[in-house]
Design a protein around this motif. Structure first.
Motif, PDB file in Angstrom:
ATOM      1  N   TRP A   1       0.905  -1.129  -0.132  1.00 39.35           N
ATOM      2  CA  TRP A   1       0.129   0.039   0.030  1.00 39.35           C
ATOM      3  C   TRP A   1       1.003   1.242  -0.046  1.00 39.35           C
ATOM      4  O   TRP A   1       0.582   2.156  -0.713  1.00 39.35           O
ATOM      5  N   MET A   2       2.081   1.178   0.700  1.00 36.14           N
ATOM      6  CA  MET A   2       2.835   2.349   0.783  1.00 36.14           C
ATOM      7  C   MET A   2       3.033   2.849  -0.645  1.00 36.14           C
ATOM      8  O   MET A   2       3.587   3.808  -0.945  1.00 36.14           O
ATOM      9  N   VAL A   3       3.354   1.788  -1.641  1.00 41.76           N
ATOM     10  CA  VAL A   3       3.679   2.060  -2.952  1.00 41.76           C
ATOM     11  C   VAL A   3       2.605   2.192  -3.886  1.00 41.76           C
ATOM     12  O   VAL A   3       2.507   3.184  -4.744  1.00 41.76           O
ATOM     13  N   LYS A   4       1.417   1.602  -3.559  1.00 43.62           N
ATOM     14  CA  LYS A   4       0.317   1.853  -4.361  1.00 43.62           C
ATOM     15  C   LYS A   4      -0.731   2.792  -4.137  1.00 43.62           C
ATOM     16  O   LYS A   4      -1.167   3.697  -4.994  1.00 43.62           O
ATOM     17  N   ASN A   5      -0.919   3.005  -2.865  1.00 40.69           N
ATOM     18  CA  ASN A   5      -1.927   3.939  -2.353  1.00 40.69           C
ATOM     19  C   ASN A   5      -1.223   4.567  -0.972  1.00 40.69           C
ATOM     20  O   ASN A   5      -1.973   4.571  -0.109  1.00 40.69           O
ATOM     21  N   PRO A   6      -0.323   5.413  -1.046  1.00 39.19           N
ATOM     22  CA  PRO A   6       0.179   6.034   0.164  1.00 39.19           C
ATOM     23  C   PRO A   6      -0.624   6.890   0.808  1.00 39.19           C
ATOM     24  O   PRO A   6      -0.570   7.275   1.786  1.00 39.19           O
ATOM     25  N   GLU A   7      -1.480   7.371  -0.055  1.00 38.98           N
ATOM     26  CA  GLU A   7      -2.460   8.377   0.818  1.00 38.98           C
ATOM     27  C   GLU A   7      -3.398   7.771   1.435  1.00 38.98           C
ATOM     28  O   GLU A   7      -4.162   8.593   2.265  1.00 38.98           O
ATOM     29  N   TRP A   8      -3.464   6.379   1.590  1.00 44.12           N
ATOM     30  CA  TRP A   8      -4.419   6.046   2.461  1.00 44.12           C
ATOM     31  C   TRP A   8      -3.996   5.945   4.083  1.00 44.12           C
ATOM     32  O   TRP A   8      -4.585   5.671   5.077  1.00 44.12           O
ATOM     33  N   PHE A   9      -2.452   6.410   4.315  1.00 42.90           N
ATOM     34  CA  PHE A   9      -1.964   6.130   5.571  1.00 42.90           C
ATOM     35  C   PHE A   9      -2.191   7.713   6.280  1.00 42.90           C
ATOM     36  O   PHE A   9      -1.787   8.794   5.706  1.00 42.90           O
ATOM     37  N   ASP A  10      -2.301   7.802   7.513  1.00 42.81           N
ATOM     38  CA  ASP A  10      -2.133   8.915   8.213  1.00 42.81           C
ATOM     39  C   ASP A  10      -1.274   8.868   9.384  1.00 42.81           C
ATOM     40  O   ASP A  10      -0.065   9.306   9.153  1.00 42.81           O
ATOM     41  N   VAL A  11      -1.347   7.826  10.219  1.00 42.09           N
ATOM     42  CA  VAL A  11      -0.252   7.449  11.049  1.00 42.09           C
ATOM     43  C   VAL A  11      -0.187   6.026  11.046  1.00 42.09           C
ATOM     44  O   VAL A  11      -1.361   5.167  11.129  1.00 42.09           O
ATOM     45  N   ILE A  12       0.931   5.398  11.027  1.00 44.83           N
ATOM     46  CA  ILE A  12       1.270   4.035  11.305  1.00 44.83           C
ATOM     47  C   ILE A  12       2.109   3.752  12.464  1.00 44.83           C
ATOM     48  O   ILE A  12       2.857   4.397  12.527  1.00 44.83           O
ATOM     49  N   VAL A  13       1.352   2.743  13.271  1.00 49.30           N
ATOM     50  CA  VAL A  13       2.340   2.532  14.503  1.00 49.30           C
ATOM     51  C   VAL A  13       2.761   0.827  14.189  1.00 49.30           C
ATOM     52  O   VAL A  13       1.800   0.089  13.699  1.00 49.30           O
ATOM     53  N   THR A  14       4.035   0.562  14.522  1.00 49.18           N
ATOM     54  CA  THR A  14       4.542  -0.639  14.404  1.00 49.18           C
ATOM     55  C   THR A  14       5.643  -1.207  15.213  1.00 49.18           C
ATOM     56  O   THR A  14       6.022  -0.219  16.164  1.00 49.18           O
ATOM     57  N   ASP A  15       6.022  -2.335  15.373  1.00 45.24           N
ATOM     58  CA  ASP A  15       7.077  -2.932  16.098  1.00 45.24           C
ATOM     59  C   ASP A  15       8.345  -2.347  15.653  1.00 45.24           C
ATOM     60  O   ASP A  15       8.549  -1.807  14.457  1.00 45.24           O
ATOM     61  N   ASN A  16       9.540  -2.553  16.345  1.00 46.89           N
ATOM     62  CA  ASN A  16      10.968  -2.291  16.082  1.00 46.89           C
ATOM     63  C   ASN A  16      11.476  -2.618  14.613  1.00 46.89           C
ATOM     64  O   ASN A  16      11.742  -1.747  13.778  1.00 46.89           O
ATOM     65  N   MET A  17      11.313  -3.667  14.292  1.00 46.00           N
ATOM     66  CA  MET A  17      11.809  -4.461  13.241  1.00 46.00           C
ATOM     67  C   MET A  17      11.138  -3.983  12.046  1.00 46.00           C
ATOM     68  O   MET A  17      11.453  -3.593  10.961  1.00 46.00           O
ATOM     69  N   PHE A  18       9.776  -4.120  12.045  1.00 38.70           N
ATOM     70  CA  PHE A  18       8.962  -3.769  10.851  1.00 38.70           C
ATOM     71  C   PHE A  18       9.129  -2.321  10.619  1.00 38.70           C
ATOM     72  O   PHE A  18       9.008  -1.732   9.434  1.00 38.70           O
ATOM     73  N   GLY A  19       9.218  -1.431  11.604  1.00 42.39           N
ATOM     74  CA  GLY A  19       9.348   0.120  11.600  1.00 42.39           C
ATOM     75  C   GLY A  19      10.605   0.129  10.863  1.00 42.39           C
ATOM     76  O   GLY A  19      10.631   1.283  10.130  1.00 42.39           O
ATOM     77  N   ASP A  20      11.656  -0.523  11.279  1.00 44.17           N
ATOM     78  CA  ASP A  20      12.941  -0.279  10.538  1.00 44.17           C
ATOM     79  C   ASP A  20      12.867  -0.560   9.074  1.00 44.17           C
ATOM     80  O   ASP A  20      13.249   0.473   8.303  1.00 44.17           O
ATOM     81  N   ILE A  21      12.415  -1.570   8.746  1.00 43.61           N
ATOM     82  CA  ILE A  21      12.211  -1.822   7.436  1.00 43.61           C
ATOM     83  C   ILE A  21      11.147  -0.891   6.408  1.00 43.61           C
ATOM     84  O   ILE A  21      11.619  -0.211   5.481  1.00 43.61           O
ATOM     85  N   ILE A  22       9.929  -0.442   7.045  1.00 39.83           N
ATOM     86  CA  ILE A  22       9.015   0.233   6.338  1.00 39.83           C
ATOM     87  C   ILE A  22       9.578   1.789   6.314  1.00 39.83           C
ATOM     88  O   ILE A  22       9.034   2.374   5.294  1.00 39.83           O
ATOM     89  N   THR A  23      10.356   1.927   7.056  1.00 40.25           N
ATOM     90  CA  THR A  23      10.729   3.401   7.052  1.00 40.25           C
ATOM     91  C   THR A  23      11.946   3.645   6.249  1.00 40.25           C
ATOM     92  O   THR A  23      11.957   4.788   5.456  1.00 40.25           O
TER      93      THR A  23
END
Ligand code: IPM
Ligand code: MN
Length: 355
Positions: free
Chosen positions: A226-248
């Motif tokens: 979704w970050m690639v296809k429809n990034p406009e869908w996101f306002d705030v994303i909360v996640t754990d340490n590892m996933f947060g590292d990767i998606i950022t």
């Protein structure tokens, strides 16, 4: 009078930090806030010279500051993990900076690799848990080096750690006042213990204390899609340490690259000391060439000012950044900006005079 500890660190860290400090100085004069800095030489060079990564006294000393401004940690001549764990992660853990706040915002005029997406589509914030998960160093080897070797690395998720991160994300989403939509990014279909805890806490806390915030859930793989296809869908994303590292890292790319992406390691508690950094790393191959983009480091200063309560200074600085990236910089990438590292700093200082 703010007390700011400066850790320029390795590689291009010192070059970009110099530009951030140049901008901070000019803003301080313009707005009238006062601060003092103290520089610490932690990093690869010092480690090789002294054999010590971070003296114990350093952490205690750093607790006395209002904020820490960090360049980059990571040196090609030091084994991977030593400096990262010994400096960056140690500071995050010991200063209990349990939030890693990473805005993903595409400024006008900045190129994104996403076709047909613009600044109105790419504007969200990732709240990454910053002290638990796979990052705690929990685990070990059994029969290391043998053919039947075992390596275990455990993800630690405490109710307390998860809850304080979720609460910060809900509060942040409310304060941000956009879509009022918070997405939990996890992997509940496979990590059925860790993300079960996250998901339960998410809905309990949300229903009880944040009924005004819309709750969404997305698996981490789908989040990447979704970050690639429809990034406009996101306002705030909360996640754990590892996933947060990767998606950022993915987030940094869609907002124009490492040259522009900044983050804050935040301890939101009273008396907490937070640390602000460009998220790009030490970029050894560009060291000393004056070609790296300091905008991420300058944005880290902007986040630091916001956090210190210098809201006006932060807003003015963001305007200057927006102006410079829109009209002046040809690209956000190292060597392709059309200006040197220090010229970009000068452009921001100049823009500050006008906004
Ligand atoms: C980051 C970095 C660090 C992390 C590394 C250098 C330990 O990638 O800040 O995202 O994984 O958190
Ligand atoms: Mn990372």
């Amino acid at each position: 009078m703010y007390k700011v500890a400066v850790i320029p660190g390795d590689g291009t860290g010192p070059e970009v930090v110099a530009e951030g400090l140049k901008v901070l100085k000019s803003l301080g004069r313009k707005i009238g806030f006062e601060y003092e800095t103290e520089t610490y030489d932690f990093g690869g060079e010092r480690t090789m010279r002294t054999g010590e990564v971070l003296p114990d006294s350093a952490v205690e000393e750093l607790r006395q500051f209002d904020a820490i401004y960090l360049g980059a940690i990571g040196h090609p001549d030091v084994k991977p993990g030593i400096l990262e764990k010994g400096i960056l992660l140690r500071l995050r853990f010991e200063l209990d900076q349990y939030i890693n706040l990473r805005p993903v915002k595409l400024y006008p005029g900045v190129d994104t690799p996403l076709k047909d997406k613009g600044p109105e589509d790419i504007d969200f914030v990732v709240v990454r848990e910053n002290t638990e998960g796979l990052y705690t160093g929990s685990g070990g080897f059994l029969k290391k080096g043998n053919p039947d070797e075992v390596a275990i690395q455990t993800s630690i998720n405490t109710r307390k750690g998860v809850e304080r991160c979720l609460r910060y994300a809900f509060e942040y989403c409310r304060k941000r006042d956009r879509e009022k939509s918070l997405t939990l990014c996890g992997k509940t279909n496979v990590l059925t213990f860790a993300f079960d805890l996250w998901e339960r806490a998410f809905h309990e806390i949300g229903a009880m204390d944040y009924p005004d915030i819309h709750r969404e859930y997305a698996h981490v793989d789908a989040t990447c899609m979704w970050m690639v296809k429809n990034p406009e869908w996101f306002d705030v994303i909360v996640t754990d340490n590892m996933f947060g590292d990767i998606i950022t890292d993915l987030g940094a790319m869609i907002q124009g690259g490492m040259g522009i992406a900044a983050g804050g390691n935040i301890n939101p508690d009273p008396g907490g000391v937070s640390m602000f950094e460009p998220i790009g790393g030490s970029a050894p191959k560009y060291t000393g060439k004056g070609v790296i983009n300091p905008m991420a480091a300058i944005s880290a200063v902007q986040m630091m000012l916001e956090y210190l309560g210098e809201t006006r200074a932060s807003a003015i600085l963001e305007k200057a950044i927006v102006e410079v990236v829109r009209i002046r910089l040809k690209s956000m990438s190292a060597g392709k900006m059309g200006y040197s590292t220090s010229e970009v700093g000068d452009l921001v200082v100049e823009a500050l005079e006008r906004v």
